[in-house]
Design a protein around this motif. Structure first.
Motif, PDB file in Angstrom:
ATOM      1  N   GLN A 277     -15.608   5.183  -3.191  1.00 37.13           N
ATOM      2  CA  GLN A 277     -14.290   5.688  -2.859  1.00 37.13           C
ATOM      3  C   GLN A 277     -14.399   6.438  -1.539  1.00 37.13           C
ATOM      4  O   GLN A 277     -15.464   6.917  -1.164  1.00 37.13           O
ATOM      5  CB  GLN A 277     -13.754   6.621  -3.944  1.00 37.13           C
ATOM      6  N   ILE A 278     -13.276   6.533  -0.826  1.00 38.01           N
ATOM      7  CA  ILE A 278     -13.260   7.316   0.397  1.00 38.01           C
ATOM      8  C   ILE A 278     -12.463   8.581   0.153  1.00 38.01           C
ATOM      9  O   ILE A 278     -11.394   8.545  -0.474  1.00 38.01           O
ATOM     10  CB  ILE A 278     -12.678   6.492   1.585  1.00 38.01           C
ATOM     11  N   LEU A 279     -13.006   9.703   0.608  1.00 33.72           N
ATOM     12  CA  LEU A 279     -12.384  10.999   0.372  1.00 33.72           C
ATOM     13  C   LEU A 279     -12.175  11.723   1.692  1.00 33.72           C
ATOM     14  O   LEU A 279     -13.040  11.705   2.574  1.00 33.72           O
ATOM     15  CB  LEU A 279     -13.284  11.855  -0.532  1.00 33.72           C
ATOM     16  N   ASP A 280     -11.037  12.350   1.820  1.00 35.36           N
ATOM     17  CA  ASP A 280     -10.721  13.161   2.991  1.00 35.36           C
ATOM     18  C   ASP A 280     -11.225  14.573   2.714  1.00 35.36           C
ATOM     19  O   ASP A 280     -10.568  15.362   2.038  1.00 35.36           O
ATOM     20  CB  ASP A 280      -9.199  13.152   3.193  1.00 35.36           C
ATOM     21  N   LEU A 281     -12.407  14.869   3.217  1.00 43.21           N
ATOM     22  CA  LEU A 281     -13.036  16.160   2.985  1.00 43.21           C
ATOM     23  C   LEU A 281     -13.393  16.776   4.338  1.00 43.21           C
ATOM     24  O   LEU A 281     -14.399  16.407   4.950  1.00 43.21           O
ATOM     25  CB  LEU A 281     -14.305  16.019   2.145  1.00 43.21           C
ATOM     26  N   PRO A 282     -12.587  17.694   4.845  1.00 41.67           N
ATOM     27  CA  PRO A 282     -12.780  18.229   6.191  1.00 41.67           C
ATOM     28  C   PRO A 282     -14.177  18.724   6.481  1.00 41.67           C
ATOM     29  O   PRO A 282     -14.649  18.645   7.602  1.00 41.67           O
ATOM     30  CB  PRO A 282     -11.759  19.375   6.262  1.00 41.67           C
TER      31      PRO A 282
ATOM     32  N   LEU B 192     -13.334  -1.043   5.358  1.00 40.16           N
ATOM     33  CA  LEU B 192     -12.723   0.254   5.628  1.00 40.16           C
ATOM     34  C   LEU B 192     -11.227   0.218   5.335  1.00 40.16           C
ATOM     35  O   LEU B 192     -10.668   1.178   4.793  1.00 40.16           O
ATOM     36  CB  LEU B 192     -12.976   0.654   7.085  1.00 40.16           C
ATOM     37  N   GLU B 193     -10.579  -0.897   5.668  1.00 40.75           N
ATOM     38  CA  GLU B 193      -9.148  -1.032   5.412  1.00 40.75           C
ATOM     39  C   GLU B 193      -8.832  -0.973   3.920  1.00 40.75           C
ATOM     40  O   GLU B 193      -7.859  -0.334   3.503  1.00 40.75           O
ATOM     41  CB  GLU B 193      -8.652  -2.357   5.997  1.00 40.75           C
ATOM     42  N   VAL B 194      -9.659  -1.615   3.107  1.00 38.42           N
ATOM     43  CA  VAL B 194      -9.451  -1.576   1.657  1.00 38.42           C
ATOM     44  C   VAL B 194      -9.580  -0.141   1.152  1.00 38.42           C
ATOM     45  O   VAL B 194      -8.742   0.348   0.382  1.00 38.42           O
ATOM     46  CB  VAL B 194     -10.457  -2.495   0.939  1.00 38.42           C
ATOM     47  N   LEU B 195     -10.621   0.552   1.574  1.00 36.87           N
ATOM     48  CA  LEU B 195     -10.851   1.919   1.105  1.00 36.87           C
ATOM     49  C   LEU B 195      -9.761   2.879   1.592  1.00 36.87           C
ATOM     50  O   LEU B 195      -9.247   3.691   0.823  1.00 36.87           O
ATOM     51  CB  LEU B 195     -12.220   2.403   1.576  1.00 36.87           C
ATOM     52  N   LEU B 196      -9.386   2.763   2.869  1.00 33.91           N
ATOM     53  CA  LEU B 196      -8.365   3.651   3.425  1.00 33.91           C
ATOM     54  C   LEU B 196      -6.978   3.358   2.870  1.00 33.91           C
ATOM     55  O   LEU B 196      -6.122   4.247   2.827  1.00 33.91           O
ATOM     56  CB  LEU B 196      -8.332   3.529   4.953  1.00 33.91           C
ATOM     57  N   GLY B 197      -6.777   2.123   2.445  1.00 37.49           N
ATOM     58  CA  GLY B 197      -5.477   1.770   1.882  1.00 37.49           C
ATOM     59  C   GLY B 197      -5.205   2.453   0.561  1.00 37.49           C
ATOM     60  O   GLY B 197      -4.031   2.578   0.147  1.00 37.49           O
ATOM     61  N   HIS B 198      -6.271   2.914  -0.103  1.00 37.41           N
ATOM     62  CA  HIS B 198      -6.132   3.596  -1.397  1.00 37.41           C
ATOM     63  C   HIS B 198      -7.110   4.768  -1.434  1.00 37.41           C
ATOM     64  O   HIS B 198      -8.094   4.738  -2.172  1.00 37.41           O
ATOM     65  CB  HIS B 198      -6.402   2.633  -2.553  1.00 37.41           C
ATOM     66  N   PRO B 199      -6.870   5.808  -0.629  1.00 37.61           N
ATOM     67  CA  PRO B 199      -7.810   6.927  -0.579  1.00 37.61           C
ATOM     68  C   PRO B 199      -7.983   7.579  -1.940  1.00 37.61           C
ATOM     69  O   PRO B 199      -7.026   7.804  -2.676  1.00 37.61           O
ATOM     70  CB  PRO B 199      -7.144   7.891   0.415  1.00 37.61           C
ATOM     71  N   GLY B 200      -9.233   7.826  -2.277  1.00 38.28           N
ATOM     72  CA  GLY B 200      -9.550   8.441  -3.560  1.00 38.28           C
ATOM     73  C   GLY B 200      -9.743   7.452  -4.689  1.00 38.28           C
ATOM     74  O   GLY B 200     -10.320   7.802  -5.723  1.00 38.28           O
TER      75      GLY B 200
ATOM     76  N   GLN C 298       0.817  -1.208   0.000  1.00 38.80           N
ATOM     77  CA  GLN C 298       0.000   0.000   0.000  1.00 38.80           C
ATOM     78  C   GLN C 298       0.855   1.264   0.000  1.00 38.80           C
ATOM     79  O   GLN C 298       0.327   2.370  -0.076  1.00 38.80           O
ATOM     80  CB  GLN C 298      -0.914   0.023   1.231  1.00 38.80           C
ATOM     81  N   GLY C 299       2.174   1.096   0.126  1.00 43.68           N
ATOM     82  CA  GLY C 299       3.065   2.245   0.171  1.00 43.68           C
ATOM     83  C   GLY C 299       3.133   2.903   1.521  1.00 43.68           C
ATOM     84  O   GLY C 299       3.499   4.069   1.639  1.00 43.68           O
ATOM     85  N   SER C 300       2.787   2.150   2.576  1.00 47.33           N
ATOM     86  CA  SER C 300       2.786   2.699   3.929  1.00 47.33           C
ATOM     87  C   SER C 300       3.833   2.000   4.784  1.00 47.33           C
ATOM     88  O   SER C 300       3.996   0.780   4.708  1.00 47.33           O
ATOM     89  CB  SER C 300       1.405   2.534   4.566  1.00 47.33           C
ATOM     90  N   ALA C 301       4.531   2.779   5.620  1.00 48.03           N
ATOM     91  CA  ALA C 301       5.544   2.212   6.501  1.00 48.03           C
ATOM     92  C   ALA C 301       5.015   2.010   7.913  1.00 48.03           C
ATOM     93  O   ALA C 301       5.711   1.447   8.755  1.00 48.03           O
ATOM     94  CB  ALA C 301       6.778   3.119   6.539  1.00 48.03           C
ATOM     95  N   VAL C 302       3.805   2.476   8.185  1.00 47.04           N
ATOM     96  CA  VAL C 302       3.242   2.370   9.525  1.00 47.04           C
ATOM     97  C   VAL C 302       1.954   1.562   9.469  1.00 47.04           C
ATOM     98  O   VAL C 302       1.359   1.373   8.415  1.00 47.04           O
ATOM     99  CB  VAL C 302       2.969   3.765  10.129  1.00 47.04           C
ATOM    100  N   SER C 303       1.508   1.110  10.650  1.00 48.38           N
ATOM    101  CA  SER C 303       0.348   0.221  10.701  1.00 48.38           C
ATOM    102  C   SER C 303      -0.966   0.955  10.891  1.00 48.38           C
ATOM    103  O   SER C 303      -2.011   0.317  11.020  1.00 48.38           O
ATOM    104  CB  SER C 303       0.524  -0.792  11.840  1.00 48.38           C
ATOM    105  N   ILE C 304      -0.937   2.286  10.937  1.00 49.96           N
ATOM    106  CA  ILE C 304      -2.168   3.045  11.148  1.00 49.96           C
ATOM    107  C   ILE C 304      -2.544   3.774   9.862  1.00 49.96           C
ATOM    108  O   ILE C 304      -1.764   4.573   9.342  1.00 49.96           O
ATOM    109  CB  ILE C 304      -2.011   4.044  12.314  1.00 49.96           C
ATOM    110  N   LEU C 305      -3.730   3.482   9.355  1.00 48.83           N
ATOM    111  CA  LEU C 305      -4.263   4.163   8.178  1.00 48.83           C
ATOM    112  C   LEU C 305      -5.151   5.311   8.651  1.00 48.83           C
ATOM    113  O   LEU C 305      -5.973   5.134   9.560  1.00 48.83           O
ATOM    114  CB  LEU C 305      -5.083   3.196   7.322  1.00 48.83           C
ATOM    115  N   THR C 306      -4.991   6.474   8.038  1.00 54.13           N
ATOM    116  CA  THR C 306      -5.775   7.631   8.460  1.00 54.13           C
ATOM    117  C   THR C 306      -6.343   8.377   7.259  1.00 54.13           C
ATOM    118  O   THR C 306      -5.795   8.338   6.158  1.00 54.13           O
ATOM    119  CB  THR C 306      -4.922   8.614   9.283  1.00 54.13           C
ATOM    120  N   ALA C 307      -7.433   9.064   7.529  1.00 48.48           N
ATOM    121  CA  ALA C 307      -8.033  10.011   6.588  1.00 48.48           C
ATOM    122  C   ALA C 307      -8.807  10.992   7.447  1.00 48.48           C
ATOM    123  O   ALA C 307      -9.712  10.592   8.187  1.00 48.48           O
ATOM    124  CB  ALA C 307      -8.940   9.316   5.588  1.00 48.48           C
ATOM    125  N   GLY C 308      -8.440  12.270   7.373  1.00 49.59           N
ATOM    126  CA  GLY C 308      -9.088  13.231   8.248  1.00 49.59           C
ATOM    127  C   GLY C 308      -8.885  12.838   9.700  1.00 49.59           C
ATOM    128  O   GLY C 308      -7.775  12.537  10.139  1.00 49.59           O
TER     129      GLY C 308
END
Length: 226
Positions: free
Chosen positions: A217-222, A158-166, A120-130
């Motif tokens: 898709q999941i979007l980070d929209l404040p 949620l993990e699938v969606l957060l792993g590739h936001p947008g 997923q291109g992540s070095a940490v175990s916590i996925l975040t969006a907003g």
């Protein structure tokens, strides 16, 4: 995430499958090289866990064929072969990691998480969006620091969606990640889980957006409401 376990020893295979299902993943389990190749021909996986000594051939040959076709799917090799030369052969053939039997299942799970994060291109175990966070190690989900109780499949979605936001995922793509070959579910199941996620994630400044005729898709929209 959907994982393929290739292991011909029943007790080891059952334990590995149980470990990954407990983490919330969909798992397909094949016991021969031929059946594994059939599965790989029709399904994409987030991870392949591969035993080297199979009843109808070498796991090295399966791995070599996978890489020759250009597949970048992470492969974690399990084997009783403990010699350095065997480990080197596995890595040179295209394995991403190597675990010698017998092994501690906590280490198996940790190595699997690391490989899937790397994909997923992540070095940490916590996925975040907003203000939404998902800890892939503990499977805990929070919104603005508030714990949110989700079912195993809701966390997986949620993990699938957060792993590739947008990224837009079709219903079939999401079904493939949530269910194995032995589980039957239709597109309506995804609609159900998305609806539940939207309700349970109230207060998160992200949006699970429906793209008509495409998927979700999941979007980070404040300023968005989920």
């Amino acid at each position: 995430m959907r994982i393929l376990v290739i292991e011909d020893t029943d007790d080891v295979g059952e334990a590995v499958v149980h470990a990954f299902e407990r983490m919330g993943h969909a798992v397909d389990w094949e016991k021969s090289r031929r059946d594994a190749e059939d599965a790989l021909a029709v399904q994409n996986y987030a991870l392949v866990v591969l035993d080297i000594n199979l009843p109808d051939g070498s796991g090295f040959d399966l791995l070599s064929g996978l890489r020759s076709r250009g597949s970048t799917t992470p492969v974690l090799v399990l084997t009783a072969r403990a010699l350095v030369d065997d480990r080197v052969d596995a890595l040179d053939t295209g394995a991403d990691d190597y675990l010698v039997k017998p092994f501690d299942f906590r280490e198996l799970e940790a190595r699997a998480r690391a490989l899937m994060r790397r994909r997923q291109g992540s070095a940490v175990s916590i996925l975040t969006a907003g203000n939404l966070a998902l800890d892939q190690t503990t499977r805990a989900v929070s919104v603005a620091g508030r714990s949110v109780e989700l079912t195993r499949r809701e966390v997986c979605l949620l993990e699938v969606l957060l792993g590739h936001p947008g990224k837009a995922f079709s219903k079939n793509e999401l079904l493939d990640q949530l269910y194995g070959f032995e589980n039957e579910a239709g597109p309506n199941a995804i609609e159900l889980y998305v609806g539940r996620l939207r309700r349970k994630l109230a207060g998160a400044n992200v949006k699970i957006q429906t793209l008509r005729g495409v998927g979700y898709q999941i979007l980070d929209l404040p300023d968005a409401q989920p």
